[in-house]
Design an enzyme around this catalytic site. Structure first.
Site: not given
Length: 489
Positions: A218-219
């Site tokens: 993810g981020s």
């Protein structure tokens, strides 16, 4: 000698020669294979005829040996806080063998290692019982406890590293298991073993999620994309506006890459884009840089290669074969990008250590029964994924995330902390609860960083945004970092 007798003599000679040849083949060529054959009980009987050496954390044994009433095996392995330490020790079972440190350092622990030959000889001459050597780990007991308790009944993992040396300080995985329950040869041990198998327990308590499970990062992967942008000269000033439209249409596609919630991401700086976690900024950066440069940067951090600690960690993956839209999605930690918690701790550690990525290791030294060191692990540089200047800029950005961005839950009073939250899609069409991530480091009073941490929680019931990583994973990382800092006072 007449012809029939000569023929019989030659035939008998050939039989004797064949017998000698076969005997030498078995005793020398096949010796190791037969010795280690799984059906050769003599090996296991000898292995458990005396106490094993111990695995040591902070000067204290987290393993032991207990006498049994068994017919074949005199001793069996015991563990202190077995569930907490299982991802580090592995298991030593009279029936099911060994794994992880118990397997890789079995020669030392049993006393059979060639480097212990002198000790064995002295023990034999003096009549002393044979004993194994010890494995001294790099683990920090308080950090491990903070990681394990922080995970609690959640499914997930924690990996913590000393960026300055590569020493692994914590390695937790939940749900876990107690290796003591499968150490013996009783029916009870067999029942416990069966209950731990994946077919009988879908939660897979024996899976070492910190090393052997890869997740979409993810981020948190936006830190790698930011590193690629700075290293390749796409941007130099982290506070300058970026060429980042909103919406950003994925290349060769009609789909727009969306940001979470109502955050304002149009043309924001790299610092601000990381602080509020803009998908559009980093997706476009990945596309502007192209697959080859993104792949090159990911590999410098250790992606696409297995890591040996000495326990093997699965290779994290930045896909080598994909189209432009897939590369843009991979640049924000989605599509087929996958990482172990150890890998993401390595990313944070490299940045915290000014671009010098040390090889992670969890065995500090091996020692004999007389407490003499027979092997010492020395810190070694694995790679230099970014320059010192880039690392300092990334530190500045990550510290902003913790000061005023999505990572404020990781703040430690009086301590400089850098971090990045992440929430990764899970399931077909994001149908399952997302993965919550947090990567971070903390700086000591001298400005160097003694700890970098990665935390992943496999499921949560919070909102599907980067706050999930801040709410679930960041507090665990905070406690682990604080434990390490406190232990150095």
């Amino acid at each position: 000698m007449n012809k029939p007798l000569r023929r019989i003599a030659i035939f008998c000679g050939l039989l004797v020669f064949a017998l000698l040849l076969r005997d030498n083949w078995i005793q020398y060529v096949q010796a190791d294979e037969l010795k280690n054959h799984k059906k050769n009980l003599r090996v296991d009987i000898a292995r458990y005829s005396q106490p094993r050496g111990n695995i040591i954390v902070d000067g204290r044994a987290i393993t032991g040996s207990a006498e049994t009433n068994g017919i074949n095996y005199k001793y069996k392995r015991t563990y202190k806080n077995g569930e907490m330490w299982a991802p580090v020790t592995g298991y030593a079972s009279q029936v099911y063998g060994t794994n992880q440190i118990e397997n890789l350092e079995d020669g030392i622990l049993t006393g059979n290692d060639d480097r212990l030959f002198f000790n064995r000889t002295i023990d034999m001459l003096t009549g002393k019982d044979k004993t194994g050597g010890d494995v001294i780990t790099t683990l920090n007991a308080k950090a491990q406890e903070a990681a394990f308790k922080g995970l609690g009944n959640k499914k997930g993992a924690v990996a913590a590293i000393d960026p300055r040396t590569g020493k692994i300080l914590a390695l937790a995985s939940t749900p876990s298991y107690d290796p003591s329950t499968i150490a013996g040869a009783s029916k009870k041990d067999e029942t416990a073993w069966q209950a731990l198998q994946k077919k009988n327990n879908p939660d897979e308590p024996m899976l070492n999620r910190a090393l052997r499970q890869t997740y979409p990062p993810g981020s948190t992967f936006k830190v790698v994309t930011a590193a690629a942008a700075l290293e390749n000269g796409k941007y130099e000033n982290i506070d300058a506006p970026t060429d980042s439209p909103v919406p950003f249409k994925l290349p060769l596609s009609t789909q727009n890459l969306k940001n979470e919630g109502s955050i304002q991401c149009k043309n924001v700086s790299l610092r601000e884009a990381l602080r509020i976690s803009c998908n559009t900024v980093f997706g476009k950066l990945g596309d502007d840089l192209g697959k080859e440069k993104m792949l090159e940067q990911a590999k410098k951090f250790g992606f696409n290669d297995e890591v040996f600690t000495p326990v093997r960690a699965d290779a994290s993956v930045y896909p080598e074969e994909m189209d432009r839209p897939s590369n843009a999605l991979s640049s924000i930690g989605q599509f087929d990008t996958r990482a172990t918690p150890l890998q993401m701790a390595m990313v944070a550690a490299a940045i915290a250590n000014d671009g010098d990525l040390k090889k992670p290791y969890m065995v500090d030294k091996l020692r004999d029964t007389n407490l003499n060191t027979i092997e010492q692990t020395e810190p070694a540089t694995m790679s230099n994924p970014v320059s010192e200047d880039t690392a300092r800029k990334l530190q500045d950005m990550m510290e902003t995330v913790v000061k005023s961005g999505t990572g404020t839950a990781a703040q430690i009073p009086g301590v400089t902390v850098g971090g990045k939250t992440g929430t990764a899609q899970h399931g077909v069409a994001n149908s399952k609860n997302p993965y919550a991530w947090f990567i971070s480091y903390a700086k000591g009073k001298d400005g160097s960083s003694p700890v970098a941490v990665a935390v992943v929680i496999e499921g949560s019931d919070t909102l599907r945004d980067d706050i999930a990583g801040g709410k679930l994973a960041a507090p665990i990382a905070k406690d682990v970092m604080k434990a390490v800092l406190d232990s150095q006072k």
